[in-house]
Write a protein that holds these residues in place. Sequence first.
Motif, PDB file in Angstrom:
ATOM      1  N   ASN A  29      -2.514  41.284  42.269  1.00  0.00           N
ATOM      2  CA  ASN A  29      -1.469  40.458  42.888  1.00  0.00           C
ATOM      3  C   ASN A  29      -1.603  38.991  42.501  1.00  0.00           C
ATOM      4  N   ARG A  30      -2.835  38.503  42.376  1.00  0.00           N
ATOM      5  CA  ARG A  30      -3.039  37.119  41.953  1.00  0.00           C
ATOM      6  C   ARG A  30      -2.535  36.940  40.522  1.00  0.00           C
ATOM      7  N   GLY A  31      -2.778  37.922  39.673  1.00  0.00           N
ATOM      8  CA  GLY A  31      -2.266  37.870  38.303  1.00  0.00           C
ATOM      9  C   GLY A  31      -0.750  37.832  38.274  1.00  0.00           C
ATOM     10  N   LEU A  32      -0.118  38.636  39.116  1.00  0.00           N
ATOM     11  CA  LEU A  32       1.345  38.619  39.210  1.00  0.00           C
ATOM     12  C   LEU A  32       1.838  37.266  39.704  1.00  0.00           C
ATOM     13  N   HIS A  33       1.158  36.716  40.700  1.00  0.00           N
ATOM     14  CA  HIS A  33       1.519  35.409  41.243  1.00  0.00           C
ATOM     15  C   HIS A  33       1.442  34.343  40.152  1.00  0.00           C
ATOM     16  N   ASP A  34       0.361  34.356  39.376  1.00  0.00           N
ATOM     17  CA  ASP A  34       0.188  33.388  38.297  1.00  0.00           C
ATOM     18  C   ASP A  34       1.258  33.568  37.220  1.00  0.00           C
ATOM     19  N   ALA A  35       1.563  34.825  36.875  1.00  0.00           N
ATOM     20  CA  ALA A  35       2.595  35.100  35.871  1.00  0.00           C
ATOM     21  C   ALA A  35       3.957  34.628  36.365  1.00  0.00           C
ATOM     22  N   ARG A  36       4.235  34.845  37.650  1.00  0.00           N
ATOM     23  CA  ARG A  36       5.509  34.414  38.230  1.00  0.00           C
ATOM     24  C   ARG A  36       5.629  32.890  38.165  1.00  0.00           C
ATOM     25  N   ALA A  37       4.553  32.175  38.420  1.00  0.00           N
ATOM     26  CA  ALA A  37       4.578  30.716  38.370  1.00  0.00           C
ATOM     27  C   ALA A  37       4.874  30.229  36.947  1.00  0.00           C
ATOM     28  N   ILE A  38       4.286  30.873  35.956  1.00  0.00           N
ATOM     29  CA  ILE A  38       4.559  30.514  34.557  1.00  0.00           C
ATOM     30  C   ILE A  38       6.022  30.783  34.230  1.00  0.00           C
ATOM     31  N   PHE A  39       6.508  31.947  34.642  1.00  0.00           N
ATOM     32  CA  PHE A  39       7.901  32.318  34.381  1.00  0.00           C
ATOM     33  C   PHE A  39       8.854  31.309  35.019  1.00  0.00           C
ATOM     34  N   GLU A  40       8.609  30.967  36.277  1.00  0.00           N
ATOM     35  CA  GLU A  40       9.477  30.011  36.974  1.00  0.00           C
ATOM     36  C   GLU A  40       9.453  28.643  36.300  1.00  0.00           C
ATOM     37  N   SER A  41       8.295  28.229  35.817  1.00  0.00           N
ATOM     38  CA  SER A  41       8.177  26.959  35.121  1.00  0.00           C
ATOM     39  C   SER A  41       8.993  26.967  33.832  1.00  0.00           C
ATOM     40  N   ARG A  42       8.931  28.064  33.105  1.00  0.00           N
ATOM     41  CA  ARG A  42       9.695  28.177  31.853  1.00  0.00           C
ATOM     42  C   ARG A  42      11.195  28.203  32.130  1.00  0.00           C
ATOM     43  N   VAL A  43      11.607  28.922  33.160  1.00  0.00           N
ATOM     44  CA  VAL A  43      13.027  28.975  33.504  1.00  0.00           C
ATOM     45  C   VAL A  43      13.516  27.591  33.895  1.00  0.00           C
ATOM     46  N   GLU A  44      12.715  26.855  34.645  1.00  0.00           N
ATOM     47  CA  GLU A  44      13.086  25.499  35.038  1.00  0.00           C
ATOM     48  C   GLU A  44      13.235  24.608  33.811  1.00  0.00           C
ATOM     49  N   SER A  45      12.338  24.768  32.854  1.00  0.00           N
ATOM     50  CA  SER A  45      12.411  23.986  31.624  1.00  0.00           C
ATOM     51  C   SER A  45      13.682  24.317  30.841  1.00  0.00           C
ATOM     52  N   ILE A  46      14.028  25.578  30.762  1.00  0.00           N
ATOM     53  CA  ILE A  46      15.256  25.992  30.079  1.00  0.00           C
ATOM     54  C   ILE A  46      16.467  25.422  30.812  1.00  0.00           C
ATOM     55  N   ASP A  47      16.429  25.482  32.134  1.00  0.00           N
ATOM     56  CA  ASP A  47      17.520  24.940  32.932  1.00  0.00           C
ATOM     57  C   ASP A  47      17.699  23.444  32.653  1.00  0.00           C
ATOM     58  N   ASP A  48      16.587  22.714  32.579  1.00  0.00           N
ATOM     59  CA  ASP A  48      16.658  21.282  32.260  1.00  0.00           C
ATOM     60  C   ASP A  48      17.254  21.064  30.870  1.00  0.00           C
ATOM     61  N   ASP A  49      16.861  21.878  29.914  1.00  0.00           N
ATOM     62  CA  ASP A  49      17.393  21.766  28.554  1.00  0.00           C
ATOM     63  C   ASP A  49      18.896  22.026  28.524  1.00  0.00           C
ATOM     64  N   ILE A  50      19.353  22.979  29.302  1.00  0.00           N
ATOM     65  CA  ILE A  50      20.782  23.286  29.352  1.00  0.00           C
ATOM     66  C   ILE A  50      21.561  22.119  29.948  1.00  0.00           C
ATOM     67  N   TYR A  51      21.048  21.550  31.031  1.00  0.00           N
ATOM     68  CA  TYR A  51      21.719  20.378  31.617  1.00  0.00           C
ATOM     69  C   TYR A  51      21.740  19.210  30.636  1.00  0.00           C
ATOM     70  N   ALA A  52      20.703  19.081  29.829  1.00  0.00           N
ATOM     71  CA  ALA A  52      20.612  17.964  28.882  1.00  0.00           C
ATOM     72  C   ALA A  52      21.672  18.029  27.800  1.00  0.00           C
ATOM     73  N   ILE A  53      22.175  19.230  27.501  1.00  0.00           N
ATOM     74  CA  ILE A  53      23.180  19.331  26.429  1.00  0.00           C
ATOM     75  C   ILE A  53      24.607  19.435  26.965  1.00  0.00           C
ATOM     76  N   GLU A  54      24.759  19.296  28.272  1.00  0.00           N
ATOM     77  CA  GLU A  54      26.109  19.330  28.833  1.00  0.00           C
ATOM     78  C   GLU A  54      26.913  18.156  28.302  1.00  0.00           C
ATOM     79  N   LYS A  55      28.177  18.404  28.058  1.00  0.00           N
ATOM     80  CA  LYS A  55      29.088  17.367  27.591  1.00  0.00           C
ATOM     81  C   LYS A  55      29.731  16.693  28.803  1.00  0.00           C
ATOM     82  N   GLU A  56      29.932  15.404  28.658  1.00  0.00           N
ATOM     83  CA  GLU A  56      30.582  14.653  29.727  1.00  0.00           C
ATOM     84  C   GLU A  56      32.069  14.975  29.689  1.00  0.00           C
ATOM     85  N   ILE A  57      32.642  15.201  30.844  1.00  0.00           N
ATOM     86  CA  ILE A  57      34.064  15.495  30.949  1.00  0.00           C
ATOM     87  C   ILE A  57      34.758  14.231  31.438  1.00  0.00           C
ATOM     88  N   ARG A  58      35.804  13.810  30.698  1.00  0.00           N
ATOM     89  CA  ARG A  58      36.530  12.570  31.055  1.00  0.00           C
ATOM     90  C   ARG A  58      37.893  12.879  31.526  1.00  0.00           C
TER      91      ARG A  58
END
Length: 81
Positions: free
Chosen positions: A52-81
């Motif tokens: 279970n500790r291994g799963l917990h650690d793996a989940r934390a890594i996964f969540e960190s990577r997803v957050e990083s991808i989410d940040d990257d996606i927001y960074a490439i959003e185009k401004e709407i005028r």
Amino acid sequence: MSKIEFTAAETEQMVDKLQTYFESELNQELGQFDAEFLLDFFSKQMGAYYYNRGLHDARAIFESRVESIDDDIYAIEKEIR
């Protein structure tokens, strides 16, 4: 959770580590059968905690990577005028 099975080589390595620990730290000889019995006990009684500790650690890594991808996606959003 399904039963975790180890290869004969993995089991042999773990048994050897138990025997070495008992001899070097406790000055007691631990026979092959007793070491396998002790390994089985630890696997059944405490293995789930480590699993279970291994799963917990793996989940934390996964969540960190997803957050990083989410940040990257927001960074490439185009401004709407």
